[in-house]
Design an enzyme around this catalytic site. Structure first.
Site, mmCIF file in Angstrom:
data_model
loop_
_atom_site.group_PDB
_atom_site.id
_atom_site.type_symbol
_atom_site.label_atom_id
_atom_site.label_comp_id
_atom_site.label_asym_id
_atom_site.label_seq_id
_atom_site.Cartn_x
_atom_site.Cartn_y
_atom_site.Cartn_z
ATOM 1 C CG HIS A 91 54.088 50.263 60.229
ATOM 2 N ND1 HIS A 91 54.454 49.056 60.318
ATOM 3 C CD2 HIS A 91 52.714 50.390 60.069
ATOM 4 C CE1 HIS A 91 53.439 48.182 60.384
ATOM 5 N NE2 HIS A 91 52.478 48.763 60.273
ATOM 6 C CE LYS A 97 50.901 44.544 63.288
ATOM 7 N NZ LYS A 97 50.954 45.958 62.845
ATOM 8 C CG HIS A 125 47.980 48.271 55.077
ATOM 9 N ND1 HIS A 125 47.652 47.493 56.240
ATOM 10 C CD2 HIS A 125 48.151 47.259 54.076
ATOM 11 C CE1 HIS A 125 47.797 46.096 56.210
ATOM 12 N NE2 HIS A 125 48.413 45.904 54.676
#
Ligand code: T3P
Length: 118
Positions: free
Chosen positions: A12, A39, A113
């Site tokens: 990310h 993904k 996350h």
């Protein structure tokens, strides 16, 4: 913990992106190992590690939902969304670039996350 943070960064974090268009997504998703299988959705955050980490403290974050925190300030982000129905490579993506607040989960003081942007 640190391993999950490294994994978060790998998926990310991209401080200085080139393009932020569909080709950017196709390249980055592959480079970051997110294409076997493809993904469905992945967001790249174009902010410094320190500014992202600060979401885990009061400096740039506040509680959000059960286990998440949301940023007080917006980040430049690019979200890559898989085109078509198949998750079999080659993976082709649609890019959406913008400035958004983001929600993440934190381990002990570290992002682990990505949840969503809004
Ligand atoms: P991960 O847990 O590997 O960071 O929500 C399921 C996955 O989709 C999760 O992956 C986060 C990712 N995701 C984004 O990266 N951006 C988004 O905007 C959304 C909705 C999900």
């Amino acid at each position: 913990d640190v391993d999950r943070y490294k994994h978060f960064l790998e998926q990310h974090y991209d401080l200085n992106p080139r393009g932020r268009n569909d080709a950017y997504c196709d390249t980055m998703m592959r480079r970051r190992g997110l294409t076997s299988p493809c993904k469905d959705t992945n967001t790249f955050i174009h902010g410094t590690e320190n500014n992202i980490k600060d979401i885990c403290t009061d400096k740039n974050g506040e509680p959000y939902k059960e286990n998440f925190r949301r940023s007080k300030s917006p980040f430049q982000v690019t979200t890559c969304k898989l085109r078509g129905g198949s998750t079999r490579p080659p993976c082709r993506y649609r890019a959406t670039a913008g400035s958004r607040n983001i929600a993440i989960a934190c381990g002990p003081g570290l992002p682990v996350h990505f949840d969503e942007s809004f």
